[in-house]
Design an enzyme around this catalytic site. Structure first.
Site, short mmCIF file in Angstrom:
data_model
loop_
_atom_site.label_atom_id
_atom_site.label_comp_id
_atom_site.label_asym_id
_atom_site.label_seq_id
_atom_site.Cartn_x
_atom_site.Cartn_y
_atom_site.Cartn_z
CB SER A 178 68.73 -25.83 41.46
OG SER A 178 68.01 -25.15 42.41
CG HIS A 205 67.92 -30.11 45.19
ND1 HIS A 205 67.04 -29.93 44.60
CD2 HIS A 205 67.74 -28.45 45.34
CE1 HIS A 205 66.86 -28.89 43.66
NE2 HIS A 205 67.75 -27.79 44.25
CG ASP A 219 64.57 -32.93 44.36
OD1 ASP A 219 64.49 -31.89 44.93
OD2 ASP A 219 65.87 -31.96 43.54
#
Length: 432
Positions: free
Chosen positions: A202, A399, A366
Site C-alpha cells: 500500500s 487490499h 481491491d
C-alpha cells in the site's frame, strides 16, 4: 540481472506458469508496510494538556520506565472516552511558517524495531488473532530461507507523516527515507554486496518510489535488485474522500468515525492518498451532493465545504505536485494487485450532511484502491522503453488479504524465487 527483451510486460496470472527455483544465496529483502501497518509508541511530557480527566498523563497505566507506551495499536481505542484521547494524541499540526507538520504539544512519538520485522507482524502482540498484519507473509518468506535481521528486514515508520513536493520540508518523512536508504546499504553490504529486493504494501510503495526517484540511478543500480509493490495506491483512492468527509474506522469495530475524523484529517499521509487529478481526471464526479459535485480536481473546494479549509494550503502547495510525480525508477518493478472486489467509486451525500455516511456506488478494485489507481503506472510508463514492469492481478483478493491469502502468498513467494534465481518467471503457457 537478466532483463526481459521487451521493456514492459503485463502478465495475467491466469495465462502464465512460473518455473523458478530459489537459490541458496538469497538477495536481502526489506519489507515496507502500509499506513497503520506497524506498531509505534508515544510518551507524554509536561507540555501535554489533556482535554478530559480520562486523558490525563497517567493513562495508559502500562508504560516502560521512561514513560513510553504503544499508541498504535491500543485496543482501548474501541471505547469512546479513550477514542477521544487517541484522537488528541495522534493528531498532527501544520505550521504555516515552518511549512511542515509536527506532533501535538506534549506528545513524543517513536518507531521501534527499525530494521526488524517485529513490529510489522502484529499491531498488538497480545491480540495476534485480530491484529495480524505481515505475520503470514513473513512466515512464508521464512520457508524460503529468509531470516529476520540476517537477510530479511523491516522498515516501520510513523505513517501519519508523508512527504512533500520538492522545495518543501518534510522532516519526518525525509528522515524515514534516509534511514531506509541506510538500511538498504547495510543489508546489501552484510549479504556479500548482493542488491536488495524491496517489497512494499500500500502506502509503502509510494515511499519506495520516491526514494528511488530521489537518488542517483547509479545508486539504484548498485543497491536495488527489484521492487515488488503490493496493492500500491499510485493515484490515491476514492475511499479517502470518505475519510476526510465523514471519518473512517478502517474496519475497527465499535468506533464512532466522527471521533477520529479530526485526527485523520490532520494526517499528512492521508492527503497523499487522495485521488490524483492526473489519474482520476478533472471531470469525473467522485463525491456528489444536492448542491455540488467534486472531482479530483475539486479537492480544495471539497475541503472548504466539509469544514476543513485549513487543509487547502498544505494540499495545494505540498501534496498536489507530489501526486503528479510517478516517474519510472529505472529498476525492475513488479506490481501484484487484487481485483474484482467492490471498491468505492462514487459517493452520494443525499442531504449534503458530511457527518453522515454516504451512499456508495462501487466499481472494480481491491476493496480499498480503485483499479484506475492500481494500474496508474502501467499507463504512465507505457512509453518508457527502459522501465521493466510486470503487473499481476489476483481475482477476488482484497487490499489487506493480499498479505495472508494463500494464493497471493504463493504468488509473492514465486516472484521472489524467480528474482533470486534470475529467472523472469514467465512462460506464456496456459495452466489449462
Amino acid at each position: 540481472m537478466k532483463v526481459l527483451d521487451i521493456s514492459m510486460i503485463i502478465v495475467s496470472t491466469a495465462m502464465m506458469l512460473y518455473t523458478c527455483q530459489s537459490t541458496a544465496n538469497l538477495h536481502p529483502l526489506i519489507l515496507v508496510p502500509g499506513a497503520g501497518g506497524n506498531q509505534f509508541e508515544a510518551r507524554l511530557t509536561k507540555e501535554y494538556k489533556p482535554t478530559s480527566l480520562v486523558c490525563n498523563r497517567w493513562y495508559p497505566l502500562k508504560k516502560d520506565f521512561e514513560g513510553w507506551f504503544r499508541i498504535w495499536f491500543d485496543p482501548s481505542v474501541l471505547l469512546a472516552p479513550f477514542t477521544k484521547c487517541f484522537n488528541q494524541r495522534m493528531k498532527l499540526y501544520y505550521d504555516t511558517d515552518l511549512d511542515d507538520y509536527y506532533n501535538a504539544p506534549g506528545v513524543q512519538t517513536r518507531v521501534t524495531h527499525f530494521g526488524s520485522t517485529t513490529s510489522l507482524l502484529y499491531l498488538d502482540p497480545n491480540l495476534k488473532k485480530i491484529t495480524e498484519y505481515m505475520a503470514p507473509l513473513v512466515n512464508a518468506l521464512q520457508q524460503l530461507g529468509y531470516r529476520d535481521g540476517t537477510n530479511l528486514f523491516g522498515a516501520p515508520y510513523d505513517f501519519r507523516y508523508g512527504l512533500a513536493a520538492e522545495g518543501h520540508p518534510s522532516h519526518v518523512g525525509t528522515k524515514f527515507l534516509m534511514d531506509l536508504k541506510e538500511l538498504i546499504e547495510t543489508a546489501s553490504n552484510s549479504n556479500a554486496g548482493r542488491p536488495v529486493i524491496l517489497l512494499s504494501h500500500s502506502l509503502g510503495g509510494l515511499f519506495i518510489l520516491q526514494l528511488l526517484n530521489r537518488n542517483p540511478e547509479s545508486w539504484c543500480q548498485k543497491y536495488i535488485k527489484h521492487f515488488i509493490a503490493l496493492s500500491a495506491p499510485w493515484g490515491g483512492t476514492v475511499e479517502q474522500m470518505v475519510t476526510f468527509a465523514s471519518g473512517n474506522t478502517l474496519g475497527v469495530p465499535l468506533v464512532n468515525p466522527l471521533l477520529v475524523r479530526e485526527e485523520q484529517r490532520s494526517s499528512e499521509s492521508n492527503m497523499w492518498l487522495l485521488p490524483s487529478p492526473k489519474v482520476f481526471g478533472t471531470t469525473r464526479p467522485l463525491v456528489i451532493t444536492p448542491n455540488a459535485a467534486y472531482s479530483a480536481h475539486d479537492i480544495p473546494k471539497f475541503f472548504k465545504d466539509i469544514g476543513f479549509s485549513q487543509g487547502v494550503l498544505p494540499y495545494t502547495s505540498r501534496i498536489l505536485p507530489l501526486l503528479d510525480n510517478l516517474t519510472a525508477p529505472q529498476v525492475p518493478v513488479t506490481c501484484i494487485i487484487g481485483s474484482g472486489v467492490k471498491t468505492p467509486e462514487t459517493l452520494f451525500y443525499g442531504d449534503g450532511e458530511f457527518d453522515k455516511r454516504p451512499e456508495i456506488v462501487y466499481g472494480d478494485g481491491d476493496g480499498t484502491v480503485n483499479m484506475l489507481s492500481l494500474l496508474a503506472i502501467e499507463s504512465n510508463w507505457a512509453n518508457n522503453s527502459h522501465q521493466p514492469l510486470k503487473m499481476t492481478k489476483l481475482q477476488g483478493v482484497s487490499h489487506t488479504d493480499i498479505l495472508k491469502d494463500d494464493i497471493a502468498l504463493e504468488k509473492i513467494v514465486e516472484e521472489i524465487s524467480c528474482i533470486n534465481s534470475e529467472n523472469t518467471g514467465i512462460s506464456l503457457v496456459s495452466k489449462a
